[in-house]
Write a protein that holds these residues in place. Structure first.
Motif, PDB file in Angstrom:
ATOM      1  N   GLY A   1     127.945  83.421  33.639  1.00 30.52           N
ATOM      2  CA  GLY A   1     128.878  82.576  32.893  1.00 30.52           C
ATOM      3  C   GLY A   1     128.165  81.700  31.878  1.00 30.52           C
ATOM      4  N   VAL A   2     127.038  81.140  32.276  1.00 30.36           N
ATOM      5  CA  VAL A   2     126.253  80.314  31.341  1.00 30.36           C
ATOM      6  C   VAL A   2     125.718  81.164  30.200  1.00 30.36           C
ATOM      7  CG1 VAL A   2     124.126  78.960  31.128  1.00 30.36           C
ATOM      8  CG2 VAL A   2     125.664  78.566  33.047  1.00 30.36           C
TER       9      VAL A   2
ATOM     10  N   GLY B   1     128.987  88.276  24.612  1.00 29.97           N
ATOM     11  CA  GLY B   1     129.473  87.087  25.312  1.00 29.97           C
ATOM     12  C   GLY B   1     130.743  87.364  26.092  1.00 29.97           C
ATOM     13  N   GLY B   2     131.672  88.084  25.469  1.00 27.72           N
ATOM     14  CA  GLY B   2     132.912  88.431  26.163  1.00 27.72           C
ATOM     15  C   GLY B   2     132.658  89.328  27.359  1.00 27.72           C
TER      16      GLY B   2
ATOM     17  N   THR C   1     129.882  89.604  29.054  1.00 28.85           N
ATOM     18  CA  THR C   1     129.135  88.862  30.076  1.00 28.85           C
ATOM     19  C   THR C   1     130.048  87.912  30.836  1.00 28.85           C
ATOM     20  OG1 THR C   1     127.145  89.025  28.691  1.00 28.85           O
ATOM     21  CG2 THR C   1     127.106  87.422  30.470  1.00 28.85           C
ATOM     22  N   LEU C   2     130.962  87.248  30.131  1.00 34.75           N
ATOM     23  CA  LEU C   2     131.920  86.383  30.826  1.00 34.75           C
ATOM     24  C   LEU C   2     132.825  87.186  31.749  1.00 34.75           C
ATOM     25  CD1 LEU C   2     132.994  83.693  28.207  1.00 34.75           C
ATOM     26  CD2 LEU C   2     131.673  83.374  30.297  1.00 34.75           C
TER      27      LEU C   2
ATOM     28  N   GLY D   1     126.950  84.054  29.055  1.00 32.69           N
ATOM     29  CA  GLY D   1     128.075  84.469  28.217  1.00 32.69           C
ATOM     30  C   GLY D   1     128.584  83.348  27.330  1.00 32.69           C
ATOM     31  N   ALA D   2     128.695  82.151  27.898  1.00 42.92           N
ATOM     32  CA  ALA D   2     129.142  81.000  27.106  1.00 42.92           C
ATOM     33  C   ALA D   2     128.136  80.673  26.011  1.00 42.92           C
ATOM     34  CB  ALA D   2     129.362  79.793  28.017  1.00 42.92           C
ATOM     35  N   THR D   3     126.853  80.801  26.312  1.00 43.50           N
ATOM     36  CA  THR D   3     125.819  80.554  25.306  1.00 43.50           C
ATOM     37  C   THR D   3     125.908  81.565  24.171  1.00 43.50           C
ATOM     38  OG1 THR D   3     124.374  79.662  27.021  1.00 43.50           O
ATOM     39  CG2 THR D   3     123.339  80.290  24.951  1.00 43.50           C
ATOM     40  N   GLU D   4     126.158  82.816  24.501  1.00 43.85           N
ATOM     41  CA  GLU D   4     126.290  83.835  23.462  1.00 43.85           C
ATOM     42  C   GLU D   4     127.513  83.576  22.578  1.00 43.85           C
ATOM     43  OE1 GLU D   4     124.089  87.563  25.683  1.00 43.85           O
ATOM     44  OE2 GLU D   4     126.248  87.291  25.985  1.00 43.85           O
ATOM     45  N   LEU D   5     128.620  83.207  23.189  1.00 43.28           N
ATOM     46  CA  LEU D   5     129.815  82.897  22.393  1.00 43.28           C
ATOM     47  C   LEU D   5     129.596  81.659  21.522  1.00 43.28           C
ATOM     48  CD1 LEU D   5     132.661  83.589  24.973  1.00 43.28           C
ATOM     49  CD2 LEU D   5     131.999  84.985  23.012  1.00 43.28           C
ATOM     50  N   LEU D   6     128.956  80.654  22.079  1.00 35.02           N
ATOM     51  CA  LEU D   6     128.643  79.450  21.317  1.00 35.02           C
ATOM     52  C   LEU D   6     127.694  79.767  20.159  1.00 35.02           C
ATOM     53  CD1 LEU D   6     128.972  76.370  21.092  1.00 35.02           C
ATOM     54  CD2 LEU D   6     126.960  76.169  22.576  1.00 35.02           C
TER      55      LEU D   6
END
Length: 124
Positions: free
Chosen positions: A94-95, A75-76, A78-79, A97-102
């Motif tokens: 961004g979507v 996630g990091g 990818t962001l 990466g944010a999904t992976e972090l979430l």
């Protein structure tokens, strides 16, 4: 004590989370293959990720911790790539990466997920 409804909700959340993350990895592998970058390493990485997802689904604590760490790193990265590229590709990344972090956060924070994974660990 956790209720049956919490366990079922956790099952749905974990299933959706793992299928989403597995889908991202399958899509990545297919896109690499489509542009001519097929490799046995990529196929092995996909197989290991699928096994890791199955291990989390089965309630293995070590797999949950490892998948959480992998998702934080993916996630990091990818962001970071999203901010580097910008534009339409940056928005898509961004979507993702944010999904992976979430997803990494949901593995440990949501009480329904904790209830299901405890239940699954007792069954195995």
């Amino acid at each position: 004590m956790t209720s049956e409804a919490e366990i079922r909700a956790g099952l749905r959340i974990v299933t959706a989370l793992l299928l989403t993350m597995l889908g991202f990895n399958v899509l990545s592998f297919l896109l690499d293959t489509a542009v001519g970058h097929f490799s046995l390493f990529g196929l092995g990485k996909l197989a290991l990720f699928a096994w890791l997802c199955w291990s989390v689904y089965s309630g293995k604590i070590w797999a949950r911790v490892f998948l959480g760490a992998v998702l934080l790193i993916y996630g990091g990265a990818t962001l970071f790539a999203a901010f580097s590229f910008g534009g339409g590709l940056g928005a898509v990344l961004g979507v993702i990466g944010a999904t992976e972090l979430l997803g990494a956060v949901c593995l440990f924070v949501l009480p329904q997920v904790n209830a299901y994974l405890e239940y699954a660990a007792q069954q195995g």
